[in-house]
Design a protein around this motif. Structure first.
Motif, PDB file in Angstrom:
ATOM      1  N   GLY A  15       0.838  -1.243  -0.043  1.00 29.00           N
ATOM      2  CA  GLY A  15      -0.139  -0.035   0.135  1.00 29.00           C
ATOM      3  C   GLY A  15       0.741   1.217  -0.063  1.00 29.00           C
ATOM      4  N   GLY A  16       2.248   1.163   0.103  1.00 29.58           N
ATOM      5  CA  GLY A  16       3.020   2.336   0.236  1.00 29.58           C
ATOM      6  C   GLY A  16       3.609   2.750  -1.177  1.00 29.58           C
ATOM      7  N   SER A  17       4.389   3.671  -1.322  1.00 27.56           N
ATOM      8  CA  SER A  17       5.175   4.111  -2.333  1.00 27.56           C
ATOM      9  C   SER A  17       6.432   4.370  -2.232  1.00 27.56           C
ATOM     10  N   ARG A  19       9.804   5.907  -5.129  1.00 34.76           N
ATOM     11  CA  ARG A  19       9.943   6.606  -6.389  1.00 34.76           C
ATOM     12  C   ARG A  19      11.503   6.037  -6.749  1.00 34.76           C
ATOM     13  N   ARG A  67      -1.308   2.382 -11.111  1.00 43.04           N
ATOM     14  CA  ARG A  67      -0.398   2.647 -10.050  1.00 43.04           C
ATOM     15  C   ARG A  67       0.873   3.261 -10.057  1.00 43.04           C
ATOM     16  N   PHE A  68       1.295   3.216 -11.262  1.00 39.20           N
ATOM     17  CA  PHE A  68       2.887   3.587 -11.434  1.00 39.20           C
ATOM     18  C   PHE A  68       2.695   4.618 -12.522  1.00 39.20           C
ATOM     19  N   GLN A  82       7.451   6.705 -10.620  1.00 38.89           N
ATOM     20  CA  GLN A  82       6.611   6.669  -9.130  1.00 38.89           C
ATOM     21  C   GLN A  82       5.741   5.553  -8.914  1.00 38.89           C
ATOM     22  N   MET A  83       5.754   4.737  -7.886  1.00 49.39           N
ATOM     23  CA  MET A  83       5.254   3.570  -7.614  1.00 49.39           C
ATOM     24  C   MET A  83       4.262   3.698  -6.420  1.00 49.39           C
ATOM     25  N   ASN A  84       3.200   3.612  -6.712  1.00 51.00           N
ATOM     26  CA  ASN A  84       2.058   3.872  -5.621  1.00 51.00           C
ATOM     27  C   ASN A  84       1.268   2.639  -5.494  1.00 51.00           C
ATOM     28  N   SER A  85       0.567   2.301  -4.340  1.00 49.03           N
ATOM     29  CA  SER A  85      -0.278   1.369  -3.969  1.00 49.03           C
ATOM     30  C   SER A  85       0.425   0.032  -4.206  1.00 49.03           C
ATOM     31  N   LEU A  86       1.562  -0.184  -3.400  1.00 48.00           N
ATOM     32  CA  LEU A  86       2.614  -1.254  -4.023  1.00 48.00           C
ATOM     33  C   LEU A  86       1.823  -2.545  -3.332  1.00 48.00           C
ATOM     34  N   ASP A  90       4.892  -6.599  -6.501  1.00 47.24           N
ATOM     35  CA  ASP A  90       5.795  -5.920  -7.024  1.00 47.24           C
ATOM     36  C   ASP A  90       7.179  -5.981  -6.657  1.00 47.24           C
TER      37      ASP A  90
END
Length: 123
Positions: A15-17, A19, A67-68, A82-86, A90
């Motif tokens: 759920g984290g991010s 970069r 997400r990315f 930028q990677m979100n909602s990991l 992943d």
């Protein structure tokens, strides 16, 4: 001489991010496509995202769409992911790569590669 250096990996909770950065030298980002790939042990290298020349220059793998986000800073000669909602899936070693002009989902089409940066997503 074309050179790439990937950085920014680390450990993050689901759920984290994060970069990632890919710093390049020896070429113009206006003329080359830069892509992110990832790979886990025993599996094929997977295309994640690409930013290339031309109008339709942003592409994403199906598993990361929404997400990315891939972006570039020509002044710094750097491409970001930028990677979100990991998600735990992943987790992989992430590489950046480049080729002239057109993007491609095939890692064999890329001429130069960075060393890779490890991303670990915990559950």
């Amino acid at each position: 001489e074309v050179q790439l250096q990937a950085s920014g990996g680390g450990v993050v909770q689901a759920g984290g991010s994060l970069r990632l950065s890919c710093a390049g030298s020896g070429f113009s980002f206006d003329d080359y496509a830069i892509a992110w790939f990832r790979q886990v042990q025993g599996k094929e290298r997977e295309g994640v995202a690409c930013i290339g020349s031309g109008v339709d220059r942003l592409k994403y793998g199906d598993s990361v769409k929404g997400r990315f986000i891939i972006s570039s800073d020509s002044a710094k000669n750097t491409v970001y992911l930028q990677m979100n909602s990991l998600k735990p899936e992943d987790t992989a070693l992430y590489y950046c790569a480049t080729r002239l002009w057109r993007s491609s989902p095939n890692p064999g089409d890329y001429d130069s590669w960075g060393q890779g940066t490890l991303v670990t997503v915990s559950s």
